[in-house]
Scaffold this active site. Structure first.
Site, PDB file in Angstrom:
ATOM      1  N   GLY C 149       0.683  -1.330  -0.224  1.00 37.81           N
ATOM      2  CA  GLY C 149      -0.067   0.107   0.118  1.00 37.81           C
ATOM      3  C   GLY C 149       0.567   1.216   0.598  1.00 37.81           C
ATOM      4  O   GLY C 149       2.200   0.820   0.216  1.00 37.81           O
ATOM      5  N   CYS C 150       0.549   2.604  -0.278  1.00 36.77           N
ATOM      6  CA  CYS C 150       0.822   3.507  -0.304  1.00 36.77           C
ATOM      7  C   CYS C 150       1.477   3.736   0.851  1.00 36.77           C
ATOM      8  O   CYS C 150       3.022   4.297   1.285  1.00 36.77           O
ATOM      9  CB  CYS C 150       0.570   4.778  -0.644  1.00 36.77           C
ATOM     10  N   PHE C 151       0.521   4.404   2.010  1.00 42.24           N
ATOM     11  CA  PHE C 151       1.307   4.494   3.207  1.00 42.24           C
ATOM     12  C   PHE C 151       2.573   3.586   3.282  1.00 42.24           C
ATOM     13  O   PHE C 151       3.356   4.109   4.264  1.00 42.24           O
ATOM     14  CB  PHE C 151      -0.017   4.927   4.275  1.00 42.24           C
TER      15      PHE C 151
END
Lengths: 346, 346, 346, 346
Positions: C149-151
């Site tokens: 995921g991005c975070f």
């Protein structure tokens, strides 16, 4: 305190009315009417109103309106006011419609541009077009106001003086409009989805914007002659603000300074019009949150054209602010009562 | 690999050249020249270049240029190239000037609009105006390119086909331009200070923008007749993007569809022009980061006007991208070599 | 050229894969699969792809995939890949899943946080977590990649070195995340409607973001000990960009300079990690459009805490770029093949 | 009507005072003092004030101040008030200093963080820290107010209740701050130049922001014990708005609901504090243009931490609004006199 109801309580026009009327010394909102949100407290939809407006929205009940309020603001999408106003117009109520339903005098033109049946002719005929600075006397004695659209407000305030004073030809007027995205309303769409709207300029509804017949009708009325114009609209990545840049062919030899003086004279009684000095042009941010319309003027000698730029806050002078300005006059109050705010800068 | 130097290594035009040339298969930047930042590594000014370009900037040394590079890009503010190009023009170098110094054929007109002395006439005469799609043959055999301005690129690509094919009158053409703020350059000012520029539209340099004579010169050249136009410019709260909405009087009865076909035919060999379908209008975001120019077309029957919207990325097709496109042709390469990128969306 | 299919062809992850793969020398997208848009040409939904991708979208047909492509990217919302991958995993295909469906090793944890049944355990077990710089060897020999995921990408790249080298306590780590709104995906909602998202910062999903268990799982894996962290997320009015500011308690006396050296050593083989100098902090714009992760470091002596800031482009290193980076390694290519672009600045 | 002078008439704090005071029923601005702009009319610098404030700016003349006004607002950069207030403090004037010069009780700490000599100790001792909700009684009887900084206002209002009621440990408090760019003031810089600030998040002054000692001083004062915190600041691409996300270790078992009730009780007399319901978090836009501070609360059971988010408009509750709120109390008026506006939404 006179009391007002807002029908269509959850759109941006409605909450802007609520914001502006919050400190109005003579008018208070006592009723918020929304069929779809009936039973909801407004602050549950709009947290910014927490502690300020605990109004619960209710269904429209025409019978009780007359007894409970003095003024009804209609802030619904197109096609709704046309069914409501006929039921209200004979009651002891002042009515201010912020939608386009009563702006066009011809039912056929309305149908052509809005794609729906228009309001009854009799209702349309009763409504006064609330472009305050231009139709001040009619507004003062009106019972029903058809509040102008945002682009027309800017375009007409910018163009009418020059047209009326015969500085420009009525042929070939071009109006290039730019608007912040609150002008598109509250419903999310792909176009207004932040990642797609941000950092983007997009022309839309070219040649078919519903404000075209409105601008044309009132320019035509000014010189009692059919005027056809171009009005284009562009979505700009900002929340509020609207500016029209208007181009018209000069039909006399005149300087920028002279046109500025003409506009200053034309608008000298009007508290909300600011005509800028030579060389200055209006920034939408300079009127943000206020009811001002700033106008900049340039005579382009090289092409014999007049360029006018007129900037407003689309939610204030382009909607709720002008509605309140009209309401003030309808009630014999100063036109800037409750509206004399300094623009929010920056 | 051919080698290029960039003079004026720290402006947005320069770093955009660096970005676009990074993966060019036949051209590499080997020299970055900046008098004010001489001795500095570019990535110390622009951290986004860390690990990518450790080029140290140097002073301009004309003698060594000819030996060290094949192509010189000049990305300086107005008034600088005019002093440098005369010293370079007889050397074995290709020169691409991104500034306005060599675009205007008349030294008097340059002086009137730029407020400075122009380049020597002989230098101006040698430069080829690098509006690639229009002057492709001249560009291919050029040694010195005067790269067009951002507004003129959009305005000319949008207008020239209709003018050349005699669809429109050369009188009364109105060009309403809107630009992202990178177009104002890298120097911070009150106007471009974020709190003041954000959420704001501001017309600027009305009637006096230096791109006006440039647009007029090349429209005039198209029909061999003096054309005077209006070009207004508006600052828009976005980083990149530029769109001109162009209004011209039709002089024949023609449909939108027919005009679209005419433009598609006109540009059918041009990889970077995309003519949109009827009813579609260009969004600046749809060309962001790429060398495309998207064109939307509308015949407004009601007013007999043609409306064209032409959108580009002001730093790419409006500057560095077009410079590389021209360089590709000057070197006998495919025009899209190293430039065939997909726009960055969203 | 190896061929790739993208399932979920109309989300931002998918079009970013298309943009980045456009000039990849060894990999091309030959199939775009979307059930809801089957039959549509991608450029009819995304005009920016006009002239670049005339791919027509098709329905998912598992049988033909194996014959037609080598690699399948899955860019669907959560809950879709878990049903598709089991059908693909025994075929001769490399699979890169950009969703969260295969990131969590525990089916119970997935169910708790995503509110749906998880993928079969056997499928989850086969997937390699594609945090490239940390798990490079596993990625190189993987057949199925679960793309982070991005975070988590930002938070883990920022935290793992300090945790692994025992500079910080695993207790009380706080990760404050800020993201551009493209991270919310393509579906318009009230929250992402431009007038409401613009000029606004909003914390969301506090305490319940699905990236929390993902960050915890891989921090725990790093030191083979259960780590609980806080991860908060804030919507920021920008299109792209993501930065996590990470706070952790130091358990030794160390200087900023020493921590920087430790990170530089840790990441010295990694082309896409840029560790900034002392006193410098990462701007999300400095990595815009590129696969870089910029890391800034500060030892706060007054509170004995380590502060790390890690910035990425949420659509590139936070999704499509990392997916391609992993694919490159899976195929024995250089990790930056086709990805070596300069960030788009400004 | 009581009369006020503003010293430092051209910064954002000053014009925000002018905006907010425009309709104040008991206080009017009669004097705008600016040495650098002396002789200029304010609207020539700020066109948004056209027709509203034709005040001409003058030089500071201490002798006449006492006779001409009742209240002096000082809205100058750091380092100026410290030289002016000593000359004013014995006069019959109320003084409200919006700068940081009188906030820190220790001259050494001021010198360490601001890099300048501090105001005389005697002047500092007289000033009351104007964090209205916390120090209401002191403010009411004050003659000199040191108006708090923007980040400290948000951070302290968010943290003090929990600290005072011993819910949290004073060790390891982390405050992650995010601010709109008007917080950086009016002077254009490279960092605040629109093309570089737009679409960008940038941590700045990490570990060295001048608001750190201020937050620590007042947290320490709350529990009469030295508190050291982390305060980081991030520039956000919006004009106004500030939010601090605060993380602190709980030292008791308590639910979110219970903490919310504690905050509601703590602030129940305070008109400008809105404590949100469980699961709701404050958006900076919901307080835009108003003096509200919205607080959201979350007990993170998994990590035993309390998360608080406190949002304000940095120019209103973070500066001018709080200054007026304090002035109201100093004069025995209702704290919301002239300040009871609805936030501007959208």
């Amino acid at each position: 305190m006179r009391k007002a109801a807002i029908i269509g309580g959850t759109g941006y026009g409605a909450i802007e009315l609520i914001r502006l009327l919050h400190n109005h010394p003579k008018l208070e909102v006592t009723k918020a009417i929304s069929h779809s949100q009936s039973g909801e407290v407004l602050s549950s939809i709009y947290p910014h109103l927490e502690k300020l407006h605990e109004i619960k929205m209710v269904d429209l009940d025409i019978k009780s309106l007359e007894a409970e309020v003095d003024i009804v603001f209609i802030a619904t999408p197109a096609g709704v006011a046309k069914t409501i106003v006929p039921d209200l117009q004979d009651l002891d109520l002042q009515i201010v419609d912020l939608s386009g339903d009563l702006r066009l005098s011809s039912r056929d033109v309305y149908k052509e541009w809005y794609g729906k049946e228009a309001a009854p002719q009799e209702t349309i005929n009763q409504a006064v077009y609330g472009l305050t600075e231009i139709y001040k006397e009619e507004v003062q004695s009106a019972k029903i106001i058809s509040n102008p659209g945002c682009f027309p407000t800017s375009a007409l305030l910018g163009t009418i003086p020059a047209l009326e004073k015969e500085l420009i030809s009525p042929k070939g007027i071009v109006i290039d409009g730019k608007t912040g995205i609150s002008g598109a309303g509250r419903t999310p769409t792909g176009t207004t989805h932040f990642p797609e709207a941000n950092d983007n300029v997009l022309p839309y509804k070219i040649g078919r914007h519903q404000h075209i017949p409105e601008v044309e009708q009132y320019l035509s009325k000014t010189i009692d002659e059919q005027v056809t114009t171009i009005l284009t609209t562009h979505l700009i990545p900002m929340t509020r603000g609207l500016i029209c840049t208007i181009y018209a062919e000069l039909n006399q030899d005149i300087t920028t300074k002279e046109v500025i003086e003409l506009y200053e004279t034309y608008y000298k009684e009007d508290k909300f019009i600011r005509v800028l000095n030579e060389g200055e042009f209006p920034a939408t941010k300079a009127v943000q949150g206020s009811n001002f319309c700033d106008i900049g003027i340039w005579v382009d000698k090289r092409s014999d054209q007049l360029i006018i730029a007129a900037a407003i806050d689309n939610l204030v002078k382009g909607a709720a602010g002008q509605a309140i300005q009209n309401t003030n006059l309808m009630n014999g109050w100063e036109e800037d009562l409750g509206l004399a705010a300094v623009p929010m800068y920056p």
